[in-house]
Structures are given as C-alpha cells and as structure tokens.
Design an enzyme around this catalytic site. Structure first.
Site, short mmCIF file in Angstrom:
data_model
loop_
_atom_site.label_atom_id
_atom_site.label_comp_id
_atom_site.label_asym_id
_atom_site.label_seq_id
_atom_site.Cartn_x
_atom_site.Cartn_y
_atom_site.Cartn_z
CE1 TYR A 75 -3.03 -3.12 1.41
CE2 TYR A 75 -4.53 -1.27 1.39
CZ TYR A 75 -4.31 -2.63 1.44
OH TYR A 75 -5.37 -3.49 1.53
CG HIS A 89 -8.07 -5.97 4.35
ND1 HIS A 89 -8.20 -7.30 4.66
CD2 HIS A 89 -7.32 -5.92 3.21
CE1 HIS A 89 -7.55 -8.03 3.76
NE2 HIS A 89 -7.01 -7.23 2.86
N GLY A 90 -11.12 -6.98 5.19
CA GLY A 90 -11.65 -8.14 5.93
C GLY A 90 -10.69 -8.50 7.05
CG ASP A 91 -12.12 -10.36 10.73
OD1 ASP A 91 -12.22 -11.14 9.75
OD2 ASP A 91 -12.80 -10.48 11.77
CB THR A 122 -18.73 -12.40 4.41
OG1 THR A 122 -18.71 -11.01 4.68
CG2 THR A 122 -20.13 -12.92 4.26
CG ASP A 205 16.52 -38.97 -15.05
OD1 ASP A 205 15.58 -39.06 -15.85
OD2 ASP A 205 17.18 -37.91 -14.88
C1 SPV Z 1 15.49 -33.21 -14.23
O1 SPV Z 1 15.10 -32.57 -13.24
O2 SPV Z 1 15.16 -34.38 -14.44
C2 SPV Z 1 16.38 -32.58 -15.20
C3 SPV Z 1 17.29 -31.52 -14.76
O3 SPV Z 1 16.37 -32.99 -16.33
S1 SPV Z 1 18.80 -32.31 -14.40
O4 SPV Z 1 18.54 -33.32 -13.38
O5 SPV Z 1 19.71 -31.28 -13.91
O6 SPV Z 1 19.30 -32.90 -15.61
MG MG Z 2 15.41 -34.80 -16.59
#
Ligand code: SPV
Ligand code: MG
Length: 432
Positions: A75, A89-91, A122, A205
């Site tokens: 603000y 303002h709402g509390d 409310t 992965d």
């Molecule tokens: C993931 O998060 O799977 C990525 C980023 O691909 S890294 O792990 O840095 O490759």
């Molecule tokens: Mg990845």
C-alpha cells in the site's frame, strides 16, 4: 469528506466484498484500489481477467466513488498519494501470511493519524461457492496452459519448483512467505522432473518411466493445484511419438514441454561426461521441434529446446549455434544447462544469446551453481528459473533417518518430535 480506501484483488465480487463496501460507505468517500497483476501474482490468486476488466467491475459496484490501480501490495504508493483517513479490509488479514501487510499499513497510517477498520470476514455458502468456482476455473486446461506465457510477460522471472506427486504439488501451490522486501512471495510454476518422477518410483532416470506413467503423475498434481506445469520431456523420444505427446499434453493443460538434444539411452545431465551420452545432430533435433510445433493445436503451448553442449563439454559456440538453429526451427524457448559450480558459462551464454535475440525465453536450472540469485539470472536475460529436485532431495534423508530410528528404538516415540502434526496435514489438503 473523509477518504476511505479498500483494496480488492479479485475477479469476482461476492457478499464479502459488498459487505466491505457497505462498511466503507459509512465513513466517507469510497476509493477502491485494483491490485495490479504483478502484485496479485505474488500474493494471492492468479488473475483470470485483465486489470482493466477488474477496474470496470469494481466501478460497477454501488457505493464505489472512484477506482484506482494499486501497484504495491504493501500500500505504499496508495498511502503516499491518497492519504486515506481509513483503510477497510476483511479481518482475515489479522492472521496468516497477510498479517505482515496489515502491520506495514498500520505503521504507515500511524504517521498521519489514519486508521484501519477490520470488517468481520464473511463466511457463507455463497462466498465459498464463488471462491471454489474461481479456483476451479484456474485449474481448467485452457486457463492453466496459457498461464506460463502470461507469467513470462508479467514477472521479472518465473520461479518454478519441482513437484512429483499431489502432495509436493500442494506444497508448490500453497507455500507463501514474507520475502526480503517485506512483500509476500510464492512460486509461479511447477516442474515435473524426469529425475524426481523416476526417483519417486524407485527407477533410474533413463526414460524408463514411460509417458503413460508420467501423465499419471501430472494428473495427480493437476487434480489438486492450479499453477502452470512445465514437463521435463527428456529427449522427446521418437519424433513420430513426440507429435502425439504434444497433443496430449496441451489437451491436459500442460503449459510447456522441454526436450533435450540428446539421442540413444538418455542419462541424467548431472553425470556430464562421466557416462556415455550422445548429442543429437542440429538437423534431427530441429526437425523434431518443427514436427512438434506443426502438431500443436493451441497457441499457448510451448516447446522449449534444451541444449546439452555445455554439459557434454562441446563448447560455447556449439551451444549458441544450436540455440539459434532451434529457435529458427520454431522452439518457443531455450533451456541452457550446466553442471559447473559457478554460473559464469551460463551468464556468458545468456549475454551472447541476448545480443542477437532479445525475446525468446531462456530457462536455467541452477542445481550445481546454486549460489546464483533470481535477480542475477534475470539481469542476464533469464526468464524462467527451475529448482529441479530440491523437494525430493529434502524429503529423502529425513524419511531414511526416521525409518532407521524406528528400527533402532523398536517404537515410534523417538521420532515424533520431527513429524508433521496431523492437523497440519488436514490444513494442507482441501476437502470439497
Ligand atoms: C530433471 O530434473 O530431471 C532434469 C534436470 O532434467 S537435471 O537433473 O539437472 O538434468
Ligand atoms: Mg530430466
């Protein structure tokens, strides 16, 4: 005539707002402030209508004399300009994250004798219904999907946190803190990481967790959140498959897929050159991007090209050549990755890319160069920062030591003090 000021940050007017105006009217001329998009994103819900539309809506309320734009959630701008005698303002701002705003406003008003009027919030069926509807609207594919592009335009940098389940999605959705500038802050978007999605399933992965399973994870997250989702699409797979996946993702309401310019068996980038990884040719990867863009039906969905040249130590020139080629092939953004401990090569890439291309969004993932701040990244032209694995990595050691301590003690008492109280879980998870 006294001036009474009310700040609204809503797309829909319900009984609660009307009640506030009723109270305000009794004290003088009513000025309503429309919180700007930029500030609304940081502290409350994402706007589904424009600033102009919201201002028009507030003007149409009986009892409102004037509508102005408020560009600071604390603000300061309004109080300096209008010196209102009262702020109504709402509390509900007496507790929770908004308390910090109330304290700040109270201090500013005290300097000249202004006063806060807290109106009882409310709580009724109608108010709940309007709030629920608004939330539901934000979770709809067409709203969620376009939100990433809107955020790129509206915020200095899109702060993205990984989510790999409903519960981690909720943490990204709901975590709000008071930041250094005294304002509130929250994450803007979610990253569904291949590393974390695989790890959560106890798998490596290496694109072993297939798209059907990845889509299930996304669906679990989408069920309980509204923030936009960026999918880690690994290599994108075969171009013939990628085009189908693009359609599926945009239909679901995913905002972007990031695909990396690697081929063959994908390994995680953070292994760098310690494992065998093959980079795709510029021609092949450009063709994959172009095919994806051709298949896409909506204007909002983004296909972002991830460049692995620095990870694979192929040099800055190769990274830049690829960035320009992939952009020319239709990529909506570039992700540049590095596993160096400092951000020098990321900065160099961004600066050189920005010399020729001022607009294409740049994405970075500061896992190893984690000292870099969002402000520094933004100053080098970065648009999206992804915290790619921190929630997963934070949870794992605590779960492991809890399991070990229960085994050692043959009971659970010893670990109790580190556990989340049940009532906090209930608060985190909404009931319909
Ligand atoms: C993931 O998060 O799977 C990525 C980023 O691909 S890294 O792990 O840095 O490759
Ligand atoms: Mg990845």
């Amino acid at each position: 005539m006294k001036t009474v000021y009310v700040c609204f940050c809503t797309d829909v007017i319900h009984d609660g707002h009307l009640n506030i105006i009723e109270h305000a009217k009794q004290h003088g001329k009513v000025v309503v402030g429309c919180l700007s998009d930029k500030e609304m994103i940081r502290c409350t819900k994402f706007p589904t209508t424009s600033e102009e539309e919201r201002m028009e809506l507030y003007r149409s309320i009986d009892g409102v004399d004037e509508v102005v734009l408020q560009d600071n959630m604390l603000y300061d701008d309004i109080i300096n300009k209008l010196h209102p005698d009262f702020i109504v303002h709402g509390d509900n701002w007496k507790d929770g994250p908004e308390k910090t705003i109330r304290t700040h406003v109270e201090k500013l008003l005290a300097e000249y004798g202004g006063e806060i009027i807290d109106v009882p919030y409310t709580y009724n069926e109608n108010v709940k219904k309007v709030d629920d509807r608004l939330r539901e609207k934000l979770s709809m594919p067409e709203y969620r999907r376009k939100r990433l592009r809107q955020l790129i335009d509206m915020t200095p940098i899109v702060k993205t946190m990984e989510a790999h389940s409903g519960i981690t999605g909720l943490i990204v959705e709901k975590t709000v803190v008071e930041s250094e500038d005294g304002k509130l802050d929250q994450f803007d978007a979610m990253w569904v990481s291949s590393l974390c999605d695989s790890t959560a399933k106890g798998k490596p992965d290496i694109e072993l967790v297939d798209m059907t399973s990845r889509l299930n994870t996304i669906n679990d997250i989408m069920e309980v959140t509204t923030k936009p989702i960026i999918l880690d699409g690994d290599t994108g797979g075969l171009t013939e498959h990628f085009v189908y996946n693009v359609r599926t993702l945009e239909r679901m309401g995913v905002s972007a897929v990031i695909i990396e310019d690697k081929t063959g068996l994908k390994k995680n980038s953070l292994f760098g050159t310690e494992v065998i990884q093959t980079q795709d040719s510029i021609e092949n990867f450009s063709a994959k991007i172009a095919a994806g863009k051709k298949a896409q039906l909506s204007d909002d969905f983004m296909i972002i090209a991830r460049i692995e040249s620095l990870i694979l130590e192929r040099g800055m020139d190769d990274a830049l050549e690829r960035a320009f080629a992939f952009t020319a092939a239709g990529a909506d953004g570039i992700m540049i990755h590095s596993r160096k401990k400092d951000p020098a090569e990321i900065f160099e890439f961004c600066d050189k890319f920005r010399e020729k291309d001022k607009k294409t969004p740049i994405v970075v993932v500061p896992t190893s160069f984690n000292q870099v701040t969002e402000e520094e990244l933004a100053s080098h032209g970065v648009n999206i920062v992804i915290y790619a694995n921190q929630l997963m990595r934070a949870a794992f050691p605590v779960m492991k030591s809890t399991a070990e301590d229960i085994l050692r003690a043959h009971r659970a008492k010893e670990v109790d003090s580190r556990l989340m109280p049940f009532k906090d879980i209930i608060r985190l998870i909404d009931e319909i």
